[in-house]
Write a protein that holds these residues in place. Structure first.
Motif, PDB file in Angstrom:
ATOM      1  N   GLU A  57     155.833  -9.143  23.858  1.00  0.00           N
ATOM      2  CA  GLU A  57     156.259  -7.825  24.319  1.00  0.00           C
ATOM      3  C   GLU A  57     157.125  -7.133  23.274  1.00  0.00           C
ATOM      4  OE1 GLU A  57     157.681  -7.122  28.156  1.00  0.00           O
ATOM      5  OE2 GLU A  57     156.101  -8.249  29.172  1.00  0.00           O
TER       6      GLU A  57
ATOM      7  N   LEU B 270     157.427   1.139  20.598  1.00  0.00           N
ATOM      8  CA  LEU B 270     156.765   0.626  21.798  1.00  0.00           C
ATOM      9  C   LEU B 270     157.747  -0.111  22.692  1.00  0.00           C
ATOM     10  CD1 LEU B 270     153.571  -0.879  20.110  1.00  0.00           C
ATOM     11  CD2 LEU B 270     153.756   1.352  21.229  1.00  0.00           C
TER      12      LEU B 270
ATOM     13  N   TRP C 256     151.948  -4.438  24.452  1.00  0.00           N
ATOM     14  CA  TRP C 256     150.933  -3.682  23.728  1.00  0.00           C
ATOM     15  C   TRP C 256     150.230  -4.606  22.738  1.00  0.00           C
ATOM     16  CZ3 TRP C 256     150.005   1.687  24.216  1.00  0.00           C
ATOM     17  CH2 TRP C 256     150.932   2.393  25.000  1.00  0.00           C
ATOM     18  N   GLN C 257     148.959  -4.312  22.492  1.00  0.00           N
ATOM     19  CA  GLN C 257     148.216  -5.048  21.466  1.00  0.00           C
ATOM     20  C   GLN C 257     147.720  -4.050  20.426  1.00  0.00           C
ATOM     21  OE1 GLN C 257     144.803  -7.227  22.869  1.00  0.00           O
ATOM     22  NE2 GLN C 257     144.143  -7.807  20.833  1.00  0.00           N
ATOM     23  N   GLN C 258     148.010  -4.325  19.169  1.00  0.00           N
ATOM     24  CA  GLN C 258     147.557  -3.441  18.097  1.00  0.00           C
ATOM     25  C   GLN C 258     146.291  -4.011  17.462  1.00  0.00           C
ATOM     26  OE1 GLN C 258     149.991  -3.019  14.523  1.00  0.00           O
ATOM     27  NE2 GLN C 258     149.640  -0.808  14.537  1.00  0.00           N
TER      28      GLN C 258
ATOM     29  N   LEU D  96     146.218   1.155  19.577  1.00  0.00           N
ATOM     30  CA  LEU D  96     147.177   0.378  20.352  1.00  0.00           C
ATOM     31  C   LEU D  96     146.700   0.362  21.796  1.00  0.00           C
ATOM     32  CD1 LEU D  96     150.501   1.788  18.899  1.00  0.00           C
ATOM     33  CD2 LEU D  96     149.920  -0.649  18.957  1.00  0.00           C
ATOM     34  N   GLU D  97     146.637  -0.795  22.416  1.00  0.00           N
ATOM     35  CA  GLU D  97     146.189  -0.902  23.806  1.00  0.00           C
ATOM     36  C   GLU D  97     147.316  -1.457  24.668  1.00  0.00           C
ATOM     37  OE1 GLU D  97     142.599  -2.767  26.570  1.00  0.00           O
ATOM     38  OE2 GLU D  97     142.688  -3.223  24.421  1.00  0.00           O
ATOM     39  N   PHE D  98     147.577  -0.780  25.791  1.00  0.00           N
ATOM     40  CA  PHE D  98     148.630  -1.222  26.690  1.00  0.00           C
ATOM     41  C   PHE D  98     148.081  -2.285  27.629  1.00  0.00           C
ATOM     42  CE2 PHE D  98     151.322  -0.584  30.567  1.00  0.00           C
ATOM     43  CZ  PHE D  98     152.487  -1.086  30.006  1.00  0.00           C
ATOM     44  N   LYS D  99     148.728  -3.459  27.629  1.00  0.00           N
ATOM     45  CA  LYS D  99     148.244  -4.599  28.402  1.00  0.00           C
ATOM     46  C   LYS D  99     149.136  -4.920  29.596  1.00  0.00           C
ATOM     47  CE  LYS D  99     144.819  -6.124  25.675  1.00  0.00           C
ATOM     48  NZ  LYS D  99     143.448  -6.404  26.156  1.00  0.00           N
TER      49      LYS D  99
ATOM     50  N   LEU E  32     155.068   4.398  25.012  1.00  0.00           N
ATOM     51  CA  LEU E  32     154.994   4.655  23.580  1.00  0.00           C
ATOM     52  C   LEU E  32     155.888   5.852  23.305  1.00  0.00           C
ATOM     53  CD1 LEU E  32     151.850   4.835  21.318  1.00  0.00           C
ATOM     54  CD2 LEU E  32     153.465   6.751  21.350  1.00  0.00           C
TER      55      LEU E  32
ATOM     56  N   LYS F 238     144.318   3.167  25.559  1.00  0.00           N
ATOM     57  CA  LYS F 238     144.174   2.979  24.117  1.00  0.00           C
ATOM     58  C   LYS F 238     144.603   4.260  23.421  1.00  0.00           C
ATOM     59  CE  LYS F 238     140.230  -0.174  24.633  1.00  0.00           C
ATOM     60  NZ  LYS F 238     138.768  -0.357  24.384  1.00  0.00           N
TER      61      LYS F 238
END
Length: 312
Positions: A195, A209, A213-215, A220-223, A229, A305
């Protein structure tokens, strides 16, 4: 572009929108304007009023526009997405969808948007880069059509000149391939060490962030379940290229965006400024009368995304 003769590489008929497949032989004796564009590029979208006006005026004068749709992001390769965008944008001239960027490479292009005017003999007589100056392109079109005895008089499109502040925020990409670095560090929580934590101290034009999030290379994707953001910017207009199912909440300086400042894709109600997502697209979220330096926060839906932010 080289001044030497170039030819478009015609792909399959299914890649054409607003037209059946057009062969190079169909262009003999015609004036051709190639417009390299992509539908989530704000600079490309700003050229559309001029292109539409030229198409309406000269399409019956041995003149044709070919919009060569050249994707910047993976989602823009999808023909259905491009068809939907062309319909939404009200484009009527032929569009060649070129997902593999074959023609982009063939013409040695590196810009969105870029235009090439090709005379009736197949020679490039004008090379134009950028969103402004389409009145100059029309001047050249009028001159060529007069040479071809297709025109005697014409009323030229009046382009609205735009001036941008020298300190305006630059385009900012979210994916790690072109992102210059995130302002938040990852922290460990009960659920793991993936995180991001936002300290609340912001440098301009850097993405911060909060949450899970995963870059990836492009976005960037919010998980997670809660997060946001944030970015400190300077501009009048803010556009975000994003994708998702649901809605996102937009805040400016920790307050809901006012209706007077909201972009055309924002609905202000219930003391929130919401963007209802309809797939992968560019969303206009801020449109202020004056330049503003502030902190924008995008409170995401799960799976959002974010590809890029552009300013005006």
């Amino acid at each position: 572009f080289s001044k030497n003769e170039k030819k478009l590489v015609w792909t399959e008929n299914k890649n054409w929108i607003n037209s059946k497949q057009i062969l190079w032989e169909n262009f003999k004796g015609k004036l051709v304007l190639l417009d390299f564009w992509t539908y989530s590029c704000v600079n490309c979208l700003r050229t559309l009023p001029a292109l539409k006006a030229m198409w309406q005026k000269y399409q019956d004068k041995k003149f044709i526009i070919i919009g060569v749709h050249t994707p910047e992001f993976e989602f823009e390769k999808d023909l259905t997405n491009v068809r939907n965008a062309v319909l939404k944008l009200g484009i009527e001239y032929p569009i060649l969808n070129d997902p593999e960027q074959i023609n982009w490479e063939n013409y040695g292009n590196t810009y969105w948007p870029r235009a090439a005017l090709i005379n009736k003999d197949g020679e490039i007589i004008l090379d134009h880069v950028g969103e402004s100056g389409y009145d100059e392109i029309e001047e050249e079109i009028i001159a060529e059509l007069k040479k071809m005895k297709q025109l005697t008089n014409a009323s030229k499109f009046k382009e609205e000149k735009k001036f941008y502040h020298p300190d305006i925020s630059p385009e900012i990409y979210a994916g790690k391939t072109r992102n210059q670095g995130l302002g938040s560090a990852k922290v460990c929580t009960k659920t793991g060490c993936d995180e991001y934590y936002d300290s609340g101290k912001y440098h301009p034009n850097i993405i911060y962030l909060q949450g899970d999030w995963q870059q990836t290379a492009e976005y960037l994707e919010f998980k997670g379940e809660q997060g946001y953001l944030a970015i400190k910017y300077f501009a009048k207009e803010v556009n975000v290229v994003m994708e998702g199912s649901g809605s996102v909440n937009i805040m400016l300086d920790n307050k809901a965006v006012r209706a007077a400042d909201a972009g055309k894709d924002v609905q202000v109600k219930y003391e929130k400024a919401l963007v209802f997502l309809h797939g992968a697209d560019m969303y206009n979220i801020m449109n202020q009368k004056e330049y503003h330096e502030g902190v924008l926060k995008i409170i995401p839906c799960k799976g959002l995304k974010v590809y890029a932010l552009t300013f005006g």
